[in-house]
Design an enzyme around this catalytic site. Structure first.
Site, PDB file in Angstrom:
ATOM      1  CE1 TYR A 156      -3.971 -44.705  34.037  1.00 38.68           C
ATOM      2  CE2 TYR A 156      -4.492 -46.527  32.571  1.00 38.68           C
ATOM      3  CZ  TYR A 156      -4.757 -45.258  33.034  1.00 38.68           C
ATOM      4  OH  TYR A 156      -5.809 -44.538  32.506  1.00 38.68           O
ATOM      5  CE  LYS A 160      -7.190 -45.046  35.680  1.00 36.97           C
ATOM      6  NZ  LYS A 160      -8.060 -43.952  36.171  1.00 36.97           N
TER       7      LYS A 160
HETATM    8  P1  NAP Z   1      -5.375 -35.681  31.604  1.00 40.68           P
HETATM    9  O1  NAP Z   1      -5.702 -34.791  30.448  1.00 40.68           O
HETATM   10  O2  NAP Z   1      -3.943 -35.817  31.990  1.00 40.68           O
HETATM   11  O3  NAP Z   1      -6.263 -35.223  32.848  1.00 40.68           O
HETATM   12  C1  NAP Z   1      -6.082 -35.732  34.145  1.00 40.68           C
HETATM   13  C2  NAP Z   1      -6.331 -34.601  35.104  1.00 40.68           C
HETATM   14  O4  NAP Z   1      -6.171 -35.090  36.448  1.00 40.68           O
HETATM   15  C3  NAP Z   1      -5.328 -33.463  34.937  1.00 40.68           C
HETATM   16  O5  NAP Z   1      -5.991 -32.229  34.973  1.00 40.68           O
HETATM   17  C4  NAP Z   1      -4.429 -33.645  36.127  1.00 40.68           C
HETATM   18  O6  NAP Z   1      -3.770 -32.474  36.559  1.00 40.68           O
HETATM   19  C5  NAP Z   1      -5.428 -34.127  37.161  1.00 40.68           C
HETATM   20  N1  NAP Z   1      -4.732 -34.655  38.324  1.00 40.68           N
HETATM   21  C6  NAP Z   1      -3.691 -35.529  38.353  1.00 40.68           C
HETATM   22  N2  NAP Z   1      -3.281 -35.733  39.618  1.00 40.68           N
HETATM   23  C7  NAP Z   1      -4.075 -34.965  40.411  1.00 40.68           C
HETATM   24  C8  NAP Z   1      -4.144 -34.718  41.801  1.00 40.68           C
HETATM   25  N3  NAP Z   1      -3.305 -35.337  42.662  1.00 40.68           N
HETATM   26  N4  NAP Z   1      -5.063 -33.859  42.277  1.00 40.68           N
HETATM   27  C9  NAP Z   1      -5.926 -33.239  41.437  1.00 40.68           C
HETATM   28  N5  NAP Z   1      -5.904 -33.416  40.101  1.00 40.68           N
HETATM   29  C10 NAP Z   1      -4.990 -34.269  39.593  1.00 40.68           C
HETATM   30  O7  NAP Z   1      -5.878 -37.161  31.316  1.00 40.68           O
HETATM   31  P2  NAP Z   1      -7.282 -37.742  30.789  1.00 40.68           P
HETATM   32  O8  NAP Z   1      -6.972 -38.618  29.649  1.00 40.68           O
HETATM   33  O9  NAP Z   1      -8.298 -36.668  30.651  1.00 40.68           O
HETATM   34  O10 NAP Z   1      -7.636 -38.705  32.022  1.00 40.68           O
HETATM   35  C11 NAP Z   1      -8.798 -38.574  32.824  1.00 40.68           C
HETATM   36  C12 NAP Z   1      -9.067 -39.924  33.479  1.00 40.68           C
HETATM   37  O11 NAP Z   1      -9.399 -40.884  32.476  1.00 40.68           O
HETATM   38  C13 NAP Z   1      -7.876 -40.515  34.220  1.00 40.68           C
HETATM   39  O12 NAP Z   1      -8.310 -41.162  35.402  1.00 40.68           O
HETATM   40  C14 NAP Z   1      -7.325 -41.544  33.249  1.00 40.68           C
HETATM   41  O13 NAP Z   1      -6.615 -42.563  33.874  1.00 40.68           O
HETATM   42  C15 NAP Z   1      -8.616 -42.036  32.626  1.00 40.68           C
HETATM   43  N6  NAP Z   1      -8.430 -42.695  31.335  1.00 40.68           N
HETATM   44  C16 NAP Z   1      -7.928 -42.027  30.262  1.00 40.68           C
HETATM   45  C17 NAP Z   1      -7.739 -42.694  29.060  1.00 40.68           C
HETATM   46  C18 NAP Z   1      -7.193 -42.011  27.834  1.00 40.68           C
HETATM   47  O14 NAP Z   1      -6.973 -42.702  26.823  1.00 40.68           O
HETATM   48  N7  NAP Z   1      -6.964 -40.721  27.836  1.00 40.68           N
HETATM   49  C19 NAP Z   1      -8.067 -44.044  28.967  1.00 40.68           C
HETATM   50  C20 NAP Z   1      -8.576 -44.701  30.084  1.00 40.68           C
HETATM   51  C21 NAP Z   1      -8.757 -44.016  31.263  1.00 40.68           C
HETATM   52  P3  NAP Z   1      -2.205 -32.281  36.106  1.00 40.68           P
HETATM   53  O15 NAP Z   1      -2.256 -32.014  34.630  1.00 40.68           O
HETATM   54  O16 NAP Z   1      -1.718 -31.155  36.928  1.00 40.68           O
HETATM   55  O17 NAP Z   1      -1.513 -33.598  36.432  1.00 40.68           O
END
Ligand code: NAP
Length: 249
Positions: A156, A160
């Site tokens: 990861y 990133k």
């Molecule tokens: P999340 O709720 O799991 O949302 C991620 C979304 O991306 C989900 O809807 C997922 O669909 C979709 N996705 C995954 N693989 C995909 C693909 N191949 N094609 C199309 N859609 C896909 O997570 P989140 O926390 O909102 O994360 C959003 C972004 O923020 C990510 O890039 C994550 O790395 C980043 N981020 C999050 C955090 C945190 O603390 N939450 C911190 C730093 C960075 P599925 O559910 O079907 O997999």
């Protein structure tokens, strides 16, 4: 953002949904990308409905953003439906956390492909039309983990950190065409991605956050919306940390 069209990958839930709603609140027409599964299609339809109920305009488009043929079709369909894409938010992402000794090659590949290759595929697919219209905003999701590292997240963190290099290089490539390319690096945000973290890690994380709390999806969305706005037109190649002060400098 009244005349703007924005495409948000993984926009059906979590941070992606908050970004869709915030960009819509500011007047943009939203294309909610979702993974091609029934449950994601339902969540995307719900996001579209919420935006429309609030008076905004939105549509959903499915595509697995790790697949170039699906990405190309999505961008083609989006351009046909809306005439242009002004804003691309590379938000889709996954985790497969484990120590390197137990990390399977598939865990490495899945995370790098979903979090980093997808940004390449989506950006490549939209950049030509952005260059032609001499306007574009590309905002990708990095992470505090890509800046500072995190045990159990070599895959990861690498993805990133890769987003940071990708962002800076693309920013230099397309700046002459009035396209800005930036990234947001969130700290800990409560979403499906972080819900399974052990409770002691969640509590322990507060010790390293000067603001002593996790952020919200909306707080990430405000930062993305700023970088996607006309007002941020002189900012490119920037990585904006939104992490309660976890990583400074
Ligand atoms: P999340 O709720 O799991 O949302 C991620 C979304 O991306 C989900 O809807 C997922 O669909 C979709 N996705 C995954 N693989 C995909 C693909 N191949 N094609 C199309 N859609 C896909 O997570 P989140 O926390 O909102 O994360 C959003 C972004 O923020 C990510 O890039 C994550 O790395 C980043 N981020 C999050 C955090 C945190 O603390 N939450 C911190 C730093 C960075 P599925 O559910 O079907 O997999």
């Amino acid at each position: 953002m009244k005349e703007r069209v924005a495409l948000v990958t993984g926009g059906s839930q979590g941070i992606g949904r908050a970004i869709c709603e915030e960009l819509s609140r500011r007047g943009a027409t939203i294309i909610v990308n979702h993974y091609p599964s029934e449950s994601d299609a339902e969540k995307a339809a719900d996001t579209v409905k919420a935006i429309e109920t609030a008076g905004g305009k939105a549509m959903a488009l499915q595509a697995d953003v790790t697949k170039s043929d699906q990405v190309d079709k999505m961008i083609k369909d989006a351009l046909e439906a809306q005439g242009k894409i002004d804003i691309l938010v590379n938000n889709a992402g996954i985790t497969r956390d484990t120590l390197i000794m137990t990390m399977a090659e598939e865990d490495w590949d899945a995370v790098l492909t979903t979090n980093l290759k997808s940004a390449f595929l989506c950006s490549k697919a939209v950049v030509r039309s952005m260059m032609r219209q001499r306007y574009g905003r590309i905002v990708s999701m990095s992470s505090v983990s890509g800046i500072a590292g995190n045990p159990g997240q070599t895959n990861y963190s690498a993805s990133k950190a890769g987003i940071i290099g990708f962002t800076k290089s693309l920013a230099r490539e397309v700046a002459a065409r009035n396209i800005t390319v930036n990234a947001v690096a969130p700290g800990f945000i409560p979403t499906e991605l972080t819900q399974d973290l052990p409770e002691e890690l969640k509590q322990g994380s507060l010790g390293s956050i000067p603001l002593k709390r996790w952020g919200t999806p909306e707080e990430i969305a405000y930062a993305v919306a700023f970088l996607a706005s006309d007002e941020a037109g002189y900012i490119t190649g920037h990585i904006l940390s939104v992490d309660g002060g976890m990583v400074m400098g």
